[in-house]
Each structure stands twice: as structure tokens, then as C-alpha cells.
Design a protein around this motif. Structure first.
Motif, mmCIF file in Angstrom:
data_model
loop_
_atom_site.group_PDB
_atom_site.id
_atom_site.type_symbol
_atom_site.label_atom_id
_atom_site.label_comp_id
_atom_site.label_asym_id
_atom_site.label_seq_id
_atom_site.Cartn_x
_atom_site.Cartn_y
_atom_site.Cartn_z
ATOM 1 N N SER A 37 0.857 -1.194 0.000
ATOM 2 C CA SER A 37 0.000 0.000 0.000
ATOM 3 C C SER A 37 0.885 1.234 0.000
ATOM 4 N N ASP A 38 0.311 2.377 0.314
ATOM 5 C CA ASP A 38 1.129 3.594 0.321
ATOM 6 C C ASP A 38 2.032 3.682 1.530
ATOM 7 N N THR A 39 1.724 2.954 2.609
ATOM 8 C CA THR A 39 2.542 3.057 3.826
ATOM 9 C C THR A 39 2.948 1.705 4.414
ATOM 10 N N SER A 40 2.620 0.584 3.775
ATOM 11 C CA SER A 40 2.930 -0.715 4.361
ATOM 12 C C SER A 40 3.154 -1.754 3.270
ATOM 13 N N ALA A 41 3.774 -2.877 3.666
ATOM 14 C CA ALA A 41 4.013 -4.007 2.762
ATOM 15 C C ALA A 41 4.307 -5.233 3.602
ATOM 16 N N SER A 42 3.830 -6.410 3.146
ATOM 17 C CA SER A 42 4.052 -7.680 3.849
ATOM 18 C C SER A 42 5.164 -8.447 3.141
ATOM 19 N N VAL A 43 6.168 -8.885 3.908
ATOM 20 C CA VAL A 43 7.348 -9.558 3.365
ATOM 21 C C VAL A 43 7.324 -11.019 3.813
ATOM 22 N N ASN A 44 7.509 -11.935 2.865
ATOM 23 C CA ASN A 44 7.533 -13.375 3.128
ATOM 24 C C ASN A 44 8.889 -13.928 2.696
ATOM 25 N N TRP A 45 9.549 -14.691 3.576
ATOM 26 C CA TRP A 45 10.848 -15.269 3.261
ATOM 27 C C TRP A 45 10.842 -16.758 3.595
ATOM 28 N N CYS A 46 11.907 -17.458 3.164
ATOM 29 C CA CYS A 46 12.057 -18.904 3.372
ATOM 30 C C CYS A 46 13.314 -19.165 4.197
ATOM 31 N N ALA A 47 13.233 -20.160 5.082
ATOM 32 C CA ALA A 47 14.352 -20.476 5.966
ATOM 33 C C ALA A 47 15.496 -21.127 5.198
ATOM 34 N N PRO A 48 16.745 -20.860 5.582
ATOM 35 C CA PRO A 48 17.897 -21.509 4.939
ATOM 36 C C PRO A 48 18.137 -22.881 5.577
ATOM 37 N N PRO A 49 18.987 -23.724 4.964
ATOM 38 C CA PRO A 49 19.337 -25.018 5.568
ATOM 39 C C PRO A 49 20.389 -24.851 6.656
ATOM 40 N N SER A 50 20.058 -24.096 7.678
ATOM 41 C CA SER A 50 20.992 -23.785 8.761
ATOM 42 C C SER A 50 20.219 -23.686 10.065
ATOM 43 N N ALA A 51 20.949 -23.795 11.163
ATOM 44 C CA ALA A 51 20.359 -23.560 12.479
ATOM 45 C C ALA A 51 20.216 -22.057 12.685
ATOM 46 N N VAL A 52 18.987 -21.603 12.908
ATOM 47 C CA VAL A 52 18.692 -20.168 13.017
ATOM 48 C C VAL A 52 18.098 -19.889 14.387
ATOM 49 N N GLY A 53 18.635 -18.857 15.047
ATOM 50 C CA GLY A 53 18.090 -18.442 16.329
ATOM 51 C C GLY A 53 17.029 -17.371 16.202
ATOM 52 N N SER A 54 17.182 -16.487 15.205
ATOM 53 C CA SER A 54 16.214 -15.412 14.989
ATOM 54 C C SER A 54 16.407 -14.841 13.590
ATOM 55 N N TYR A 55 15.399 -14.073 13.158
ATOM 56 C CA TYR A 55 15.440 -13.365 11.877
ATOM 57 C C TYR A 55 15.251 -11.871 12.139
ATOM 58 N N ARG A 56 15.590 -11.082 11.134
ATOM 59 C CA ARG A 56 15.237 -9.669 11.140
ATOM 60 C C ARG A 56 15.219 -9.178 9.686
ATOM 61 N N LEU A 57 14.448 -8.115 9.442
ATOM 62 C CA LEU A 57 14.366 -7.508 8.123
ATOM 63 C C LEU A 57 15.084 -6.165 8.151
ATOM 64 N N VAL A 58 15.909 -5.936 7.154
ATOM 65 C CA VAL A 58 16.619 -4.672 6.988
ATOM 66 C C VAL A 58 16.106 -4.040 5.703
ATOM 67 N N TYR A 59 15.634 -2.784 5.774
ATOM 68 C CA TYR A 59 15.021 -2.160 4.603
ATOM 69 C C TYR A 59 15.330 -0.669 4.594
ATOM 70 N N GLY A 60 15.183 -0.078 3.412
ATOM 71 C CA GLY A 60 15.423 1.352 3.262
ATOM 72 C C GLY A 60 15.096 1.799 1.847
ATOM 73 N N PRO A 61 14.902 3.086 1.613
ATOM 74 C CA PRO A 61 14.596 3.603 0.269
ATOM 75 C C PRO A 61 15.741 3.334 -0.690
ATOM 76 N N LEU A 62 15.402 3.125 -1.942
ATOM 77 C CA LEU A 62 16.429 2.907 -2.955
ATOM 78 C C LEU A 62 17.294 4.155 -3.114
ATOM 79 N N GLY A 63 18.586 3.908 -3.329
ATOM 80 C CA GLY A 63 19.511 5.022 -3.490
ATOM 81 C C GLY A 63 20.058 5.551 -2.190
ATOM 82 N N THR A 64 19.666 4.999 -1.074
ATOM 83 C CA THR A 64 20.176 5.443 0.240
ATOM 84 C C THR A 64 20.686 4.217 0.982
ATOM 85 N N ALA A 65 21.776 3.615 0.465
ATOM 86 C CA ALA A 65 22.288 2.373 1.038
ATOM 87 C C ALA A 65 22.723 2.540 2.485
ATOM 88 N N GLY A 66 23.202 3.732 2.845
ATOM 89 C CA GLY A 66 23.655 3.927 4.208
ATOM 90 C C GLY A 66 22.546 4.237 5.188
#
Length: 289
Positions: free
Chosen positions: A134-163
Motif C-alpha cells: 500500500s502507500d505506507t505498508s508491505a508484507s514480506v515473506n521469506w524462506c528459511a535456509p538449511p541452517s540452524a537459526v536463532g532469529s530473523y530480522r528484516l533490513v530495509y530502506g529507500p532505494l539510493g540510500t544504502a547507508g
């Protein structure tokens, strides 16, 4: 033969018999202690000397064993174990709130894919899709890797502003879906999924914070999406309201038309005009006065 010679022969025979009797009555001994040379060092010489002493002294070397040969050489009987059918666990790495495969394996003895341990940095997750934009939100779906994982997190930002980017709070190891809030309307975003355990965090890619724009869904840990603009959102709402009002107006017109038609059908039409006397006479009747 002179008597002296006979007596001498008898004495020699008696002495010989007495000597052989002493040898036969002697207790068995080692018989090798007084032999010089390397008899005690050479195993073959030692064995031959023992055999000769046993024969000359009249002893039979017999060894007795108390062990039960049947029990000693009995082959152990083992029941053949027939393995049951090996079935893969009903594990979906992309399903939200998915139970870890190792727990499913302990519960049902099923097969799990190979998973690296917690002492190894996890592989990057696969960011499957971005939906509900939508104009202010989005739902993100991901798949687990073949590894032991303790937690996940999402890192996001506007294009062109890598820092300049934002990270979500740590998410459960069973999470596969999260909705980003507070986005800017009409803006392109880059979002990446990161898996963590005690060994560290998974990498975002070769160039860190980069993604191929033409990559298919689920290609890597990152994806690009664009939020809708506020102007477009307002336009969509206006069009929807106009279409609703138009449909309501058409419904009222149709209802009015049907109501008038029913009324006309229920009311009989009155006769119009004067009676013709000539017409009545032609029908065989007389004109009325």
C-alpha cells in the motif's frame, strides 16, 4: 668262566639296575637349568629339550582346559532389524510459524534435510515475495535456509540510500512473514532478510545491500518493491465512490420504472366516445328512443 668274573658282572648289573631305578623315581624337574649354551634363549631348542625330557622321564604332558568350547565359539545370534519406511518430514521452509524440522523428526522419526549447526554462520534466507503493498505498508515473506537459526530480522530502506536503512526487532525462528509499517508513499524500497545464530549473521549478498532488479522471486535474500502514491490512492477512492453513486442512481431509476409499469397494468382503461344509433340498428336492434 672264573667265579671272580661272574661276581663282577653281577655287581655291575645290580649297580645299573639301582641307577635306573633312582632315575625313574626322581620327581619331574625343569631339566634345562644345568644345560649350558643358548637352550634357554632359543624357543625351538627349548621346545625340543622339553619334549625329550618328558619322554625320557616317562611323563605325558597333558593340558586341561576348564573353558566351555561351545560357549566360547558359539556365534551370537542377533535379530535382523528391518528399518521402517523413511518418510520426509512435512516441513515447509516458507510457511509462517513453521515448527522446526528437528522437532518434527523427534516426534515422528521422519527425515530432515541437512542442516548446519549453530557453530556455523547461517546461509542467507530466500526472500520469497512482497505482497499487500500500500502507500505506507508491505508484507514480506521469506524462506528459511538449511541452517540452524536463532532469529530473523528484516533490513530495509529507500532505494539510493544504502547507508540509511532500518532494521526490525529480532523475529522468532518460526517467523516467515512480517508487515512493514510507516513507509513513505510512492517510494521504491529495498528489503533484505537476515538470519542469525550464535556464530553470527548471514550475508546479504556479494556486494552487501545489493540486489539484481531482474532477479526472479526467491532468488536471494533481498527484493525491491514500490509503495503506492497518496495521489493515486485518493484517485482510487474517488473513482470507487463515483461508481457506487452511479450504481445507486441506476437502481433508483429502474425501481421507479418498474413501479409505474405495475400501476398502469392494475388500472383498467375507460371507454371513450358516443354510441352510434345506426350501428345499433344494423346489429338487428331497434333504435332506442
Amino acid at each position: 668262566m672264573p667265579m671272580d668274573s661272574l661276581a663282577l658282572c653281577a655287581l655291575l648289573v645290580a649297580l645299573s639296575a639301582l641307577r635306573w631305578g633312582e632315575v625313574g623315581a626322581a620327581p619331574p624337574g625343569n631339566g634345562l637349568q644345568d644345560r649350558p649354551g643358548r637352550a634357554q634363549d632359543d624357543p625351538e631348542v627349548l621346545l625340543s629339550l622339553r619334549k625329550r625330557d618328558a619322554v625320557t622321564r616317562g611323563y605325558n604332558h597333558i593340558e586341561f582346559f576348564d573353558a566351555d568350547y561351545d560357549d566360547e565359539y558359539e556365534e551370537p545370534t542377533s535379530q535382523s532389524v528391518v528399518p521402517g519406511p523413511m518418510v520426509r518430514c512435512g516441513y515447509d521452509p516458507c510457511a509462517h510459524l513453521q515448527v522446526p524440522c528437528l522437532e518434527l523428526q523427534r516426534a515422528t522419526s521422519c527425515l530432515c534435510p541437512g542442516v548446519s549447526g549453530e557453530e556455523v554462520v547461517p546461509e542467507p534466507p530466500r526472500l520469497w515475495e512482497v505482497t499487500g503493498v500500500s502507500d505506507t505498508s508491505a508484507s514480506v515473506n521469506w524462506c528459511a535456509p538449511p541452517s540452524a537459526v536463532g532469529s530473523y530480522r528484516l533490513v530495509y530502506g529507500p532505494l539510493g540510500t544504502a547507508g540509511v536503512n532500518t532494521s526490525t526487532q529480532p523475529l522468532s525462528d518460526r517467523s516467515r512473514l512480517f508487515t512493514l509499517e510507516g513507509l513513505s508513499p510512492g517510494t521504491g524500497y529495498l528489503v533484505c532478510a537476515v538470519a542469525s545464530n550464535r556464530a553470527g549473521d548471514s550475508r546479504l549478498g556479494e556486494g552487501e545491500w545489493e540486489v539484481e532488479r531482474d532477479a526472479p522471486p526467491g532468488y536471494g535474500p533481498c527484493a525491491i518493491f514500490t509503495t503506492t502514491s497518496a495521489r493515486a490512492h485518493t484517485l482510487y477512492i474517488t473513482l470507487a465512490v463515483l461508481l457506487l453513486l452511479l450504481a445507486l442512481a441506476l437502481a433508483l431509476i429502474l425501481l421507479r420504472y418498474l413501479t409505474l409499469r405495475r400501476r398502469r397494468a392494475a388500472t383498467p382503461e375507460p371507454s371513450i366516445g358516443l354510441q352510434n344509433p345506426t350501428y345499433e340498428e344494423d346489429k338487428g336492434g331497434k333504435p332506442q328512443a
